[in-house]
Design an enzyme around this catalytic site. Structure first.
Site, PDB file in Angstrom:
ATOM      1  N   ARG A 130       0.819  -1.222   0.000  1.00 47.48           N
ATOM      2  CA  ARG A 130       0.000   0.000   0.000  1.00 47.48           C
ATOM      3  C   ARG A 130       0.851   1.270   0.000  1.00 47.48           C
ATOM      4  O   ARG A 130       0.425   2.311  -0.512  1.00 47.48           O
ATOM      5  CB  ARG A 130      -0.935  -0.014   1.218  1.00 47.48           C
ATOM      6  CG  ARG A 130      -2.017   1.073   1.206  1.00 47.48           C
ATOM      7  CD  ARG A 130      -3.021   0.846   2.330  1.00 47.48           C
ATOM      8  NE  ARG A 130      -4.147   1.761   2.267  1.00 47.48           N
ATOM      9  CZ  ARG A 130      -4.354   2.771   3.117  1.00 47.48           C
ATOM     10  NH1 ARG A 130      -3.488   2.983   4.103  1.00 47.48           N
ATOM     11  NH2 ARG A 130      -5.408   3.554   2.992  1.00 47.48           N
ATOM     12  N   ILE A 156      -7.462   7.631  -0.773  1.00 50.15           N
ATOM     13  CA  ILE A 156      -7.332   6.184  -0.830  1.00 50.15           C
ATOM     14  C   ILE A 156      -8.099   5.633   0.367  1.00 50.15           C
ATOM     15  O   ILE A 156      -7.936   6.105   1.493  1.00 50.15           O
ATOM     16  CB  ILE A 156      -5.846   5.745  -0.793  1.00 50.15           C
ATOM     17  CG1 ILE A 156      -5.731   4.218  -0.793  1.00 50.15           C
ATOM     18  CG2 ILE A 156      -5.108   6.335   0.383  1.00 50.15           C
ATOM     19  CD1 ILE A 156      -4.293   3.717  -0.890  1.00 50.15           C
ATOM     20  N   SER A 157      -8.971   4.675   0.132  1.00 47.84           N
ATOM     21  CA  SER A 157      -9.869   4.185   1.183  1.00 47.84           C
ATOM     22  C   SER A 157      -9.101   3.456   2.283  1.00 47.84           C
ATOM     23  O   SER A 157      -7.988   2.952   2.073  1.00 47.84           O
ATOM     24  CB  SER A 157     -10.921   3.247   0.588  1.00 47.84           C
ATOM     25  OG  SER A 157     -11.734   3.924  -0.339  1.00 47.84           O
ATOM     26  N   LYS A 158      -9.707   3.392   3.454  1.00 53.27           N
ATOM     27  CA  LYS A 158      -9.135   2.652   4.570  1.00 53.27           C
ATOM     28  C   LYS A 158      -8.981   1.180   4.190  1.00 53.27           C
ATOM     29  O   LYS A 158      -9.846   0.616   3.515  1.00 53.27           O
ATOM     30  CB  LYS A 158     -10.031   2.778   5.800  1.00 53.27           C
ATOM     31  CG  LYS A 158     -10.177   4.185   6.325  1.00 53.27           C
ATOM     32  CD  LYS A 158     -11.357   4.321   7.277  1.00 53.27           C
ATOM     33  CE  LYS A 158     -11.242   3.384   8.461  1.00 53.27           C
ATOM     34  NZ  LYS A 158     -12.320   3.640   9.468  1.00 53.27           N
TER      35      LYS A 158
END
EC number: 2.1.1.77
Length: 310
Positions: A130, A156-158
């Protein structure tokens, strides 16, 4: 020529061998010292012939300057300068911490503790680095369960939300063809590529579309197809899809996307107001050609789903 001077010429042989006159000897005290030092050096040959390499340090002869490089050079090649610890020590340590599998495994353990049970999803989350998808200044936060900005008012999503949405879309199935709406930085598409045969992803913001291509290139992912276009329109040319994952919140799910869902397919999307106070993660299943079933699940917060391209 006087009679006294005439007696001195021509010179006899013994006159040529006599010691020089005082005017010839006075050439300086340094030369007298050097002349006297020559026989002394000849008496002590060991001091001259002893090599520098055997002793480890240069030795100067008595009466000479020890610092002259011509006679006693300093062994600088034997004592290399130590590297400066300022820049290199922090960066490699941080890079190792970010890229190590242990850091990602700890993130996966948190996901498992939060209820993600599909082993394929957990393996996919562990496989994708990530930190390669976030700005360098935020890299130390890459494996925290937090949404991070990626520019252009997008995020950017969790990790927990990414894993949850993919697990809902899979429902224990083996996915063949998946459509993602909102590529962003490309992270979720990379995770999807580990659980689906083909991944199609649409991004409406051109700089993010280009950034996603750059982020994904080092990973050499062969089954992701990125498209620059309006996500609300979908990708009819590649439909139908086993699963559709929407990474932005609209007041409803666009009908065009519902039509591109295969029979038995599942669509996962945040639905709700732009303020985010009433956004709910929603699951839509297509049970018949003209019938869909909707389930409202978790409260979430996403950026808005918009039309058009920029």
């Amino acid at each position: 020529m006087s009679g006294e001077r005439a007696k001195r010429f021509p010179l006899a042989l013994e006159d040529l061998k006599r010691a020089p006159r005082k005017s010839e000897v006075r050439s300086g005290s340094g030369e007298r010292h050097a002349a006297s030092a020559v026989p002394k050096a000849a008496d002590k040959p060991a001091a001259v012939l002893k090599p520098v390499a055997k002793t480890g340090a240069a030795r100067a002869l008595p009466g000479t300057a020890a610092a002259k490089p011509a006679t006693a050079p300093k062994p600088t090649v034997l004592k290399p300068a130590m590297p400066k610890p300022a820049a290199p020590t922090i960066a490699p340590a941080g890079a190792f911490a970010l890229t190590s599998e242990r850091v990602r495994e700890r993130m996966v353990e948190r996901l498992r503790a939060n209820g993600v049970t599909d082993a394929r999803v957990l393996d996919a989350m562990a496989a994708v680095p990530r930190h390669m998808f976030v700005d360098p200044g935020l890299a130390t936060q890459a494996y925290e369960d937090a949404a991070l900005p990626i520019g252009h008012q997008q995020t950017i999503s969790k990790p927990s939300v990414v894993a949850r949405m993919i697990e809902l879309a899979m429902a224990g199935r083996t996915l063949e063809r998946v459509l993602e709406i909102g590529t962003g930085c490309g992270y979720q598409a990379a995770v999807l590529s580990h659980v689906a045969r083909d991944v199609y992803s649409i991004e409406r913001i051109k700089p993010l579309y280009e950034r996603a291509k750059l982020n994904l290139r080092p990973l050499r992912v062969p089954n992701i197809r990125l498209h620059y276009g309006d996500g609300r329109v979908g990708l009819p040319s590649a439909a139908p899809f086993d699963a559709i994952v929407i990474a932005a919140a609209g007041l409803d799910v666009p009908q065009a996307l519902l039509e591109q869902l295969a029979i038995g397919g599942r669509l996962v999307a945040p639905v709700g107001a732009q303020s985010g106070q009433h956004q709910v993660l929603t699951l839509v299943e297509r049970v018949a050609p003209a019938q869909w079933r909707e389930s409202r699940l978790d409260r979430v917060f996403f950026v808005p789903l918009k039309s058009g391209v920029i």
